[in-house]
Write a protein that holds these residues in place. Structure first.
Motif, PDB file in Angstrom:
ATOM      1  N   ALA A   1       0.701  -0.974  -0.002  1.00 40.73           N
ATOM      2  CA  ALA A   1       0.088   0.033  -0.105  1.00 40.73           C
ATOM      3  C   ALA A   1       0.906   1.108  -0.101  1.00 40.73           C
ATOM      4  O   ALA A   1       2.006   1.041   0.386  1.00 40.73           O
ATOM      5  N   GLU A   2       0.263   2.262  -0.592  1.00 35.56           N
ATOM      6  CA  GLU A   2       1.057   3.720  -0.494  1.00 35.56           C
ATOM      7  C   GLU A   2       0.834   4.485   0.439  1.00 35.56           C
ATOM      8  O   GLU A   2      -0.563   4.607   0.935  1.00 35.56           O
ATOM      9  N   LEU A   3       1.503   5.582   0.706  1.00 31.25           N
ATOM     10  CA  LEU A   3       1.290   6.659   1.863  1.00 31.25           C
ATOM     11  C   LEU A   3       0.003   7.541   1.017  1.00 31.25           C
ATOM     12  O   LEU A   3       0.333   7.871  -0.037  1.00 31.25           O
TER      13      LEU A   3
ATOM     14  N   CYS B   1      -4.368   0.901  -0.304  1.00 33.10           N
ATOM     15  CA  CYS B   1      -3.891  -0.174  -1.426  1.00 33.10           C
ATOM     16  C   CYS B   1      -4.518   0.141  -2.849  1.00 33.10           C
ATOM     17  O   CYS B   1      -5.645   0.497  -2.968  1.00 33.10           O
ATOM     18  N   PRO B   2      -3.438   0.109  -3.589  1.00 32.70           N
ATOM     19  CA  PRO B   2      -3.927   0.551  -5.270  1.00 32.70           C
ATOM     20  C   PRO B   2      -4.484  -0.638  -5.670  1.00 32.70           C
ATOM     21  O   PRO B   2      -5.367  -0.246  -6.910  1.00 32.70           O
ATOM     22  N   ASP B   3      -4.648  -1.879  -5.158  1.00 36.97           N
ATOM     23  CA  ASP B   3      -5.239  -2.733  -5.701  1.00 36.97           C
ATOM     24  C   ASP B   3      -6.802  -2.909  -5.182  1.00 36.97           C
ATOM     25  O   ASP B   3      -7.768  -2.500  -5.927  1.00 36.97           O
ATOM     26  N   CYS B   4      -7.102  -3.185  -3.816  1.00 35.98           N
ATOM     27  CA  CYS B   4      -8.450  -3.278  -3.264  1.00 35.98           C
ATOM     28  C   CYS B   4      -9.113  -2.080  -3.099  1.00 35.98           C
ATOM     29  O   CYS B   4     -10.205  -1.741  -2.509  1.00 35.98           O
ATOM     30  N   THR B   5      -8.089  -0.880  -3.088  1.00 38.33           N
ATOM     31  CA  THR B   5      -8.386   0.497  -2.511  1.00 38.33           C
ATOM     32  C   THR B   5      -8.718   0.894  -1.032  1.00 38.33           C
ATOM     33  O   THR B   5      -9.056   2.012  -0.910  1.00 38.33           O
ATOM     34  N   ILE B   6      -8.582  -0.124  -0.361  1.00 38.14           N
ATOM     35  CA  ILE B   6      -8.890   0.087   1.194  1.00 38.14           C
ATOM     36  C   ILE B   6      -7.852   1.137   1.639  1.00 38.14           C
ATOM     37  O   ILE B   6      -6.778   1.302   1.222  1.00 38.14           O
ATOM     38  N   ILE B   7      -8.257   2.238   2.821  1.00 32.32           N
ATOM     39  CA  ILE B   7      -7.453   3.018   3.295  1.00 32.32           C
ATOM     40  C   ILE B   7      -7.399   2.617   4.675  1.00 32.32           C
ATOM     41  O   ILE B   7      -8.374   2.288   5.280  1.00 32.32           O
TER      42      ILE B   7
END
Ligand SMILES: [Zn+2]
Length: 202
Positions: free
Chosen positions: A11-13, A25-31
């Motif tokens: 995941a990215e900051l 997460c760039p994949d599932c998009t959870i923060i």
């Protein structure tokens, strides 16, 4: 930091405020908030201790009925449900039983009835719970094992912009935030109403 939901990618900051950082997460998009920044269980409970739990307060009943009424329309009489993460009150169970459904309540702090894990449920309700789970994948996988039917989730999806101005992210007990795509990691999602979702387990 590996995504706590899909476990697939780094995941990215995404956002930083005075006390916490948020990754996306760039994949599932959870923060989510990194687990080394979450508050202690004691502090978490002391915050829940301050929640309003006056079961006779009509606004409080109304809040619960916003979940109970749409969920009941998805069910058949006599089905047995679980209110997972009920908090200090068992009002959800009371309202479901008034409508002819059997229900157990569980809460790790207030109703730690571990016998639920030896039972089976036709449906499970998580009313503003999923954003609090320290290990969502482990908890969801445990729940799936005792589940014969859908999962009903109430949570607020994060806004597309101005995340830092969103009140929901400021609650220190909220440690992950979903999009529809992130909820779809759990299963097929049907929108039942504002902030309320029916999920068929994958
Ligand atoms: Zn992910």
């Amino acid at each position: 930091m590996i995504c706590p939901l899909c476990h697939k990618v780094e995941a990215e900051l995404f956002h930083t405020d005075r006390t916490r950082t948020f990754y996306k997460c760039p994949d599932c998009t959870i923060i989510f908030v990194p687990r080394n920044q979450i508050i202690s269980k004691e502090e978490e409970k002391s915050r829940y201790d301050t929640h309003n739990n006056d079961e006779t307060d009509p606004h409080y009943r109304e809040y619960y009925l916003r979940t109970v009424d749409p969920v009941v329309r998805e069910l058949f009489p006599e089905m047995k449900g679980l209110d997972f993460g009920c908090g200090r009150t068992q009002l959800m169970k009371t309202l479901f039983s008034e409508k002819g459904f059997r229900m157990d309540s569980y809460d790790p702090f207030y109703v730690p009835d571990e016998s639920i894990w030896d039972k089976d449920y036709d449906f499970i309700v998580m009313n503003e719970v999923i954003e609090h789970l320290a290990d969502p994948v482990a908890t969801l996988s445990d729940l799936r094992k005792i589940s014969r039917g859908p999962l009903f989730v109430r949570t607020k999806l994060y806004p597309e912009s101005d995340f830092g101005k969103w009140f929901y992210m400021r609650d220190p007990t909220h440690i992950q935030f979903f999009s529809l795509k992130a909820l779809a990691e759990i299963g097929k999602v049907k929108v039942l109403g504002e902030d309320l979702y029916r999920i068929e387990w994958k």
